[in-house]
Write a protein that holds these residues in place. Structure first.
Motif, PDB file in Angstrom:
ATOM      1  N   GLN A 184     -23.465  24.599  11.227  1.00  0.00           N
ATOM      2  CA  GLN A 184     -24.332  25.492  10.740  1.00  0.00           C
ATOM      3  C   GLN A 184     -24.852  24.802   9.105  1.00  0.00           C
ATOM      4  OE1 GLN A 184     -22.576  29.764  10.904  1.00  0.00           O
ATOM      5  NE2 GLN A 184     -20.966  28.371  11.002  1.00  0.00           N
ATOM      6  N   ASP A 185     -25.945  25.349   8.589  1.00  0.00           N
ATOM      7  CA  ASP A 185     -26.482  24.830   7.690  1.00  0.00           C
ATOM      8  C   ASP A 185     -26.133  25.918   6.414  1.00  0.00           C
ATOM      9  OD1 ASP A 185     -28.403  27.035   7.331  1.00  0.00           O
ATOM     10  OD2 ASP A 185     -29.875  25.675   8.271  1.00  0.00           O
ATOM     11  N   PRO A 186     -26.541  25.571   5.172  1.00  0.00           N
ATOM     12  CA  PRO A 186     -26.182  26.233   3.710  1.00  0.00           C
ATOM     13  C   PRO A 186     -26.374  27.789   4.103  1.00  0.00           C
ATOM     14  CG  PRO A 186     -26.554  24.577   3.082  1.00  0.00           C
ATOM     15  CD  PRO A 186     -26.851  24.151   4.664  1.00  0.00           C
TER      16      PRO A 186
ATOM     17  N   CYS B 130     -21.559  24.210  -5.685  1.00  0.00           N
ATOM     18  CA  CYS B 130     -22.389  23.505  -6.169  1.00  0.00           C
ATOM     19  C   CYS B 130     -22.261  21.886  -5.629  1.00  0.00           C
ATOM     20  CB  CYS B 130     -22.371  23.404  -7.658  1.00  0.00           C
ATOM     21  SG  CYS B 130     -22.775  25.032  -8.652  1.00  0.00           S
ATOM     22  N   ARG B 131     -21.259  21.626  -5.581  1.00  0.00           N
ATOM     23  CA  ARG B 131     -20.842  20.341  -4.916  1.00  0.00           C
ATOM     24  C   ARG B 131     -21.303  20.183  -3.591  1.00  0.00           C
ATOM     25  NH1 ARG B 131     -15.077  17.276  -3.859  1.00  0.00           N
ATOM     26  NH2 ARG B 131     -15.800  15.818  -2.786  1.00  0.00           N
ATOM     27  N   TYR B 132     -21.062  21.267  -2.799  1.00  0.00           N
ATOM     28  CA  TYR B 132     -21.405  21.222  -1.328  1.00  0.00           C
ATOM     29  C   TYR B 132     -23.120  21.021  -1.318  1.00  0.00           C
ATOM     30  CZ  TYR B 132     -21.891  22.360   3.564  1.00  0.00           C
ATOM     31  OH  TYR B 132     -21.958  22.621   4.762  1.00  0.00           O
ATOM     32  N   ALA B 133     -23.818  22.182  -2.051  1.00  0.00           N
ATOM     33  CA  ALA B 133     -25.033  21.845  -2.040  1.00  0.00           C
ATOM     34  C   ALA B 133     -25.558  20.620  -2.413  1.00  0.00           C
ATOM     35  CB  ALA B 133     -25.639  22.964  -2.917  1.00  0.00           C
TER      36      ALA B 133
ATOM     37  N   LEU C 205     -30.385  26.922  -0.531  1.00  0.00           N
ATOM     38  CA  LEU C 205     -30.000  26.141  -1.561  1.00  0.00           C
ATOM     39  C   LEU C 205     -30.662  26.381  -2.930  1.00  0.00           C
ATOM     40  CD1 LEU C 205     -30.617  23.049   0.833  1.00  0.00           C
ATOM     41  CD2 LEU C 205     -28.403  23.519  -0.177  1.00  0.00           C
ATOM     42  N   ARG C 206     -31.637  26.828  -2.912  1.00  0.00           N
ATOM     43  CA  ARG C 206     -32.320  27.447  -4.268  1.00  0.00           C
ATOM     44  C   ARG C 206     -31.361  28.272  -4.862  1.00  0.00           C
ATOM     45  NH1 ARG C 206     -37.304  27.215  -1.305  1.00  0.00           N
ATOM     46  NH2 ARG C 206     -38.461  25.252  -1.914  1.00  0.00           N
TER      47      ARG C 206
END
Length: 139
Positions: free
Chosen positions: A83-85, A97-100, A122-123
């Motif tokens: 899966q994506d964010p 934040c770190r993950y993004a 992400l935004r």
């Protein structure tokens, strides 16, 4: 983190890892997975399908930066799957934040595309991340 020890049969017999996805310390190598920050299936859907086999292999084994491959708990890695964010974020909210940033770093490093839902997610995440810097290293 405690560096792993390896026995004469090349079996990992010790060490300690921190899984930032779920804010967990792990003392057993069996409880750790090496996660592709951007999963292989996601990379495929984002442009890797057009790569030759050598580039796909380089991506799958990218040790040239910190973000592409990361040690996390097996539980967190399996819940993430491909899966994506827009679909999955680490259960540790303080890791967002770190993950993004790491996600964007890997996507940029490998010139992978981002779909609209992923970009929107992400935004939204990055909007809550003050003083953010994304460090991009090219393969």
């Amino acid at each position: 983190m405690v560096a792993p020890t390896v026995d004469e049969d090349c079996k990992v017999t010790g060490g300690r890892w921190y899984s930032y996805y779920d804010d967990t310390y792990v003392d057993s190598a069996r409880a750790i997975d090496i996660d592709h920050m951007v999963p292989l299936a996601e990379a495929w859907d984002s442009g890797a399908r057009d790569w030759d086999s050598a580039r796909r292999e380089s991506y799958a084994n990218d040790l040239g930066a910190d973000a592409p491959l990361i040690a996390v708990t097996a539980k967190a890695n399996r819940s993430k799957s491909d899966q994506d964010p827009a679909e999955w974020m680490p259960p540790n909210a303080s890791a967002a934040c770190r993950y993004a940033y790491e996600w964007v770093s890997v996507k940029t490093r490998w010139d992978l595309t981002v779909d609209q839902d992923e970009a929107d997610a992400l935004r939204a995440i990055v909007a809550d991340c003050p003083d953010a810097i994304v460090d991009i290293e090219t393969p």
